[in-house]
Design a protein around this motif. Structure first.
Motif, PDB file in Angstrom:
ATOM      1  N   VAL A  54      43.800  33.668  74.598  1.00 45.71           N
ATOM      2  CA  VAL A  54      44.564  34.113  73.427  1.00 45.71           C
ATOM      3  C   VAL A  54      44.524  35.642  73.346  1.00 45.71           C
ATOM      4  N   TYR A  55      43.335  36.200  73.509  1.00 47.96           N
ATOM      5  CA  TYR A  55      43.184  37.654  73.441  1.00 47.96           C
ATOM      6  C   TYR A  55      44.077  38.328  74.490  1.00 47.96           C
ATOM      7  N   GLU A  56      44.029  37.811  75.713  1.00 45.83           N
ATOM      8  CA  GLU A  56      44.809  38.435  76.798  1.00 45.83           C
ATOM      9  C   GLU A  56      46.306  38.290  76.571  1.00 45.83           C
ATOM     10  N   ASN A  57      46.694  37.143  76.039  1.00 45.47           N
ATOM     11  CA  ASN A  57      48.117  36.957  75.743  1.00 45.47           C
ATOM     12  C   ASN A  57      48.587  37.946  74.692  1.00 45.47           C
ATOM     13  N   PRO A 109      51.493  42.858  75.881  1.00 48.04           N
ATOM     14  CA  PRO A 109      52.478  43.956  75.812  1.00 48.04           C
ATOM     15  C   PRO A 109      51.838  45.335  76.015  1.00 48.04           C
ATOM     16  N   LEU A 110      50.615  45.482  75.510  1.00 46.02           N
ATOM     17  CA  LEU A 110      49.939  46.780  75.646  1.00 46.02           C
ATOM     18  C   LEU A 110      49.487  46.986  77.094  1.00 46.02           C
ATOM     19  N   ARG A 111      49.024  45.908  77.666  1.00 43.20           N
ATOM     20  CA  ARG A 111      48.589  45.982  79.067  1.00 43.20           C
ATOM     21  C   ARG A 111      49.783  46.263  79.981  1.00 43.20           C
ATOM     22  N   ALA A 112      50.896  45.624  79.667  1.00 46.63           N
ATOM     23  CA  ALA A 112      52.097  45.818  80.501  1.00 46.63           C
ATOM     24  C   ALA A 112      52.608  47.251  80.409  1.00 46.63           C
ATOM     25  N   ARG A 113      52.258  47.915  79.342  1.00 42.69           N
ATOM     26  CA  ARG A 113      52.675  49.321  79.206  1.00 42.69           C
ATOM     27  C   ARG A 113      51.694  50.257  79.896  1.00 42.69           C
ATOM     28  N   GLY A 114      50.632  49.702  80.413  1.00 45.01           N
ATOM     29  CA  GLY A 114      49.665  50.530  81.133  1.00 45.01           C
ATOM     30  C   GLY A 114      48.598  51.130  80.243  1.00 45.01           C
ATOM     31  N   GLU A 115      48.483  50.606  78.999  1.00 42.38           N
ATOM     32  CA  GLU A 115      47.441  51.155  78.115  1.00 42.38           C
ATOM     33  C   GLU A 115      46.070  50.623  78.515  1.00 42.38           C
ATOM     34  N   ARG A 116      45.047  51.387  78.196  1.00 45.30           N
ATOM     35  CA  ARG A 116      43.692  50.991  78.574  1.00 45.30           C
ATOM     36  C   ARG A 116      43.101  50.064  77.515  1.00 45.30           C
ATOM     37  N   GLN A 117      42.347  49.090  77.981  1.00 43.79           N
ATOM     38  CA  GLN A 117      41.779  48.103  77.065  1.00 43.79           C
ATOM     39  C   GLN A 117      40.883  48.757  76.012  1.00 43.79           C
ATOM     40  N   SER A 118      40.165  49.785  76.444  1.00 41.77           N
ATOM     41  CA  SER A 118      39.248  50.441  75.507  1.00 41.77           C
ATOM     42  C   SER A 118      39.994  51.019  74.306  1.00 41.77           C
ATOM     43  N   ARG A 119      41.270  51.306  74.500  1.00 42.55           N
ATOM     44  CA  ARG A 119      42.039  51.905  73.406  1.00 42.55           C
ATOM     45  C   ARG A 119      42.615  50.859  72.454  1.00 42.55           C
ATOM     46  N   ARG A 165      41.605  47.425  72.293  1.00 42.88           N
ATOM     47  CA  ARG A 165      40.813  46.232  72.059  1.00 42.88           C
ATOM     48  C   ARG A 165      40.515  45.977  70.578  1.00 42.88           C
ATOM     49  N   SER A 166      40.063  47.007  69.870  1.00 43.82           N
ATOM     50  CA  SER A 166      39.702  46.784  68.475  1.00 43.82           C
ATOM     51  C   SER A 166      40.937  46.413  67.644  1.00 43.82           C
ATOM     52  N   ASP A 167      42.065  47.027  67.933  1.00 45.37           N
ATOM     53  CA  ASP A 167      43.299  46.691  67.198  1.00 45.37           C
ATOM     54  C   ASP A 167      43.693  45.233  67.449  1.00 45.37           C
ATOM     55  N   VAL A 168      43.578  44.832  68.714  1.00 43.00           N
ATOM     56  CA  VAL A 168      43.958  43.454  69.052  1.00 43.00           C
ATOM     57  C   VAL A 168      43.022  42.464  68.367  1.00 43.00           C
ATOM     58  N   LEU A 169      41.725  42.776  68.382  1.00 43.11           N
ATOM     59  CA  LEU A 169      40.754  41.873  67.732  1.00 43.11           C
ATOM     60  C   LEU A 169      41.028  41.775  66.233  1.00 43.11           C
ATOM     61  N   MET A 210      33.538  37.810  75.483  1.00 46.18           N
ATOM     62  CA  MET A 210      34.983  37.766  75.702  1.00 46.18           C
ATOM     63  C   MET A 210      35.285  37.764  77.200  1.00 46.18           C
ATOM     64  N   ALA A 211      36.276  37.009  77.517  1.00 47.90           N
ATOM     65  CA  ALA A 211      36.632  36.930  78.939  1.00 47.90           C
ATOM     66  C   ALA A 211      37.095  38.278  79.458  1.00 47.90           C
ATOM     67  N   GLU A 212      36.770  38.527  80.724  1.00 42.00           N
ATOM     68  CA  GLU A 212      37.247  39.767  81.332  1.00 42.00           C
ATOM     69  C   GLU A 212      38.748  39.693  81.515  1.00 42.00           C
ATOM     70  N   ARG A 213      39.322  40.840  81.805  1.00 41.19           N
ATOM     71  CA  ARG A 213      40.772  40.863  82.016  1.00 41.19           C
ATOM     72  C   ARG A 213      41.137  40.002  83.218  1.00 41.19           C
ATOM     73  N   SER A 214      41.936  39.013  82.962  1.00 40.74           N
ATOM     74  CA  SER A 214      42.310  38.133  84.067  1.00 40.74           C
ATOM     75  C   SER A 214      43.491  38.745  84.800  1.00 40.74           C
ATOM     76  N   ARG A 215      43.752  38.176  85.958  1.00 40.06           N
ATOM     77  CA  ARG A 215      44.917  38.631  86.709  1.00 40.06           C
ATOM     78  C   ARG A 215      46.185  38.216  85.984  1.00 40.06           C
TER      79      ARG A 215
END
Lengths: 220, 298
Positions: free
Chosen positions: A98-101, A105-115, A117-121, B1-6
């Motif tokens: 769920v988190y990754e889904n 959109p942020l990941r697809a834009r090339g943003e870093r998870q560290s930036r 993550r807290s907003d998504v949570l 939390m799960a790591e970033r998956s492919r």
């Protein structure tokens, strides 16, 4: 400021009959539109034109002041980043949590998870999926999938949010939360188009109602 | 939390088929390529042995003493070894001729009683093969009645056989490459189709085509390298075993291969080109198929 406009738009699948006929509309910034109509009226097809999943067979569509028929692929992706989409059938990626889904959109834009993550949570908590953030979509209920899909659509802070039956599979309480989220986003400047076949759902006072029936659009 | 998956899973529908199919094709292609290399090398060696070689038969000269004949033989050998058309000349031991005819003469055969011709093995220079007739005339002058074996016919046949081997090898390798290419093309298409939904979603959430293509490519390259290397290693092991068998069983069916089917380390290294070839092909194909599928669906 006009976010989206279309003039005399027609659309057909292959060589079939026209699903949409002479659709013309303008959506201004901060507008809240309810696109209502019975099943099969063409609501999903119209939204698919707006999020550039399909091409109109005729007519002109402008989004953010750009003629979409002239857009190169690279520009299309930039345009889509300003949109949030909630699909009728959710379309969550089943091999991602769920988190990754939601963060997709942020990941697809090339943003870093560290930036992000807290907003998504925070968003996950807000839509009531905090306990399910590491779950995979196949294990979610219909309502949970719906909320995850909504969260994915709004996570990037879109300029326009398009939702296809966003409350169709959830209980009234969660439907109210989702609509409240849309209204809140609209209040902050996001234009919203909700496609639904239940016009009775609660909505902002100033919401415009667009009736779509047999491919023709009329204002309510 | 799960790591970033492919972003691209490993994998949906074709996972169970695609990897093993790639591995199998790589294995077969490795066998085909290795076999073809071995055959080519064998053909080269065979041609080297026979095409440019010639047996020179020296009949016994009436009325000459054995000592005189030996002197003439050595003189002829010296002459041949200094001749510009001859790469090497040496006496073939008499026992060889005796061994050759003994099976037809029975157990009581005694080679010492037979007036065997002296035999000289000649290896001619490739560039001077056309001078073979002139050389024979010179030898005739030196040793009346000397005759050369009918190597020209043999040479012709070996040459034809070599061409056939080359042709067969080329066909086998071409078929292998075609099969591998077909699997890769089909695999790339299947993989893109299997990921159609993921690709579309990524596109709708704002991912660029290149971003998605890179992930599909990396997924596919990983699959190819994993299964392709497995196939190549298995193929190399099979070829190595065949090579060893050919050396150990010269009298068996592999007689023709013995000493000829030798794969050098460079040949084994060449097999590694198969997954590289497949990976390069895939790299070009994945983006094309992704675009094609997107054009079909969008």
């Amino acid at each position: 400021m006009t976010i989206l406009s279309c003039e005399n738009v027609g659309m057909r699948y292959g060589h079939g009959p026209e699903i949409l006929r002479d659709v013309s509309l303008t959506i201004e910034k901060n507008a809240f539109c309810l696109l209502v109509g019975p099943s099969g009226a063409g609501k999903t097809s119209l939204l698919s034109l707006f999020f550039l999943a399909r091409q109109p067979s005729r007519g002109l569509i402008r989004i953010f002041d750009q003629d979409v028929s002239l857009l190169p692929p690279g520009e299309r992706s930039l345009l889509r980043r300003r949109m949030g989409i909630v699909f009728q059938e959710f379309r969550l990626i089943s091999h991602m949590t769920v988190y990754e889904n939601i963060a997709l959109p942020l990941r697809a834009r090339g943003e870093r998870q560290s930036r992000y993550r807290s907003d998504v949570l925070e968003l996950i908590e807000w839509v009531g999926l905090a306990e399910r953030r590491d779950a995979y979509p196949p294990t979610l209920s219909g309502g949970e999938k719906q909320r995850a899909a909504v969260a994915r659509a709004v996570v990037g802070g879109p300029d326009i949010l398009m939702a296809d039956e966003p409350t169709g599979n959830i209980d009234p309480e969660n439907a109210e939360r989702i609509l409240h989220l849309f209204a809140e986003m609209n209040r902050m400047g996001t234009s919203v188009i909700l496609a639904t076949h239940t016009p009775s759902l609660s909505r902002p006072e100033r919401a415009a109602i667009l009736h779509l029936e047999e491919g023709r659009l009329s204002y309510g | 939390m799960a790591e970033r998956s492919r972003l691209i899973p490993s994998l949906a529908a074709p996972r169970g088929v695609l990897g093993p199919a790639l591995g199998l094709m790589t294995f077969l292609l490795a066998l085909a390529l290795g076999g073809a290399l071995g055959l080519m090398r064998w053909a080269d060696l065979f041609q080297e042995r026979h095409l440019h070689g010639m047996d020179l038969y020296l009949p016994l000269l009436q009325g000459e003493s054995e000592a005189r004949m030996e002197e003439r033989e050595r003189a002829l050998l010296d002459f041949l070894n200094q001749h510009e058309s001859v790469a090497a000349a040496r006496f073939v031991p008499r026992e060889t001729v005796g061994d050759l005819i003994a099976p037809w003469l029975g157990e009581d055969f005694d080679a010492a009683w037979l007036p065997l011709p002296r035999l000289i093995g000649l290896r001619l220079r490739v560039s001077d093969l056309s001078l073979r007739r002139d050389l024979m005339e010179e030898i005739e002058g030196f040793w009346p009645g000397a005759s050369g074996s009918a190597e020209s016919e043999m040479a012709k046949r070996v040459g034809e056989a070599r061409t056939l081997v080359q042709l067969l090898s080329a066909i086998v390798v071409a078929c292998g490459l075609f099969g591998m290419g077909a699997i890769v093309i089909l695999g790339a298409r299947l993989a893109c189709m299997a990921h159609r939904d993921t690709i579309e979603i990524l596109l709708y959430v704002g991912a660029e085509e290149g971003f998605i293509a890179r992930r599909l490519q990396s997924w596919f390259l990983l699959l190819i390298f994993r299964w392709g290397m497995a196939g190549v290693l298995l193929g190399a092991a099979a070829l190595f075993a065949l090579d060893a068998l050919a050396e150990k069983a010269p009298d068996a069916l592999l007689l023709l291969w013995a000493g000829g089917f030798v794969l050098e380390p460079a040949d084994y290294a060449a097999l590694l080109l198969i997954p590289v070839f497949a990976a390069l092909l895939t790299h070009r194909l994945v983006r094309y198929h992704m675009r094609r599928i997107l054009n079909e669906s969008l």
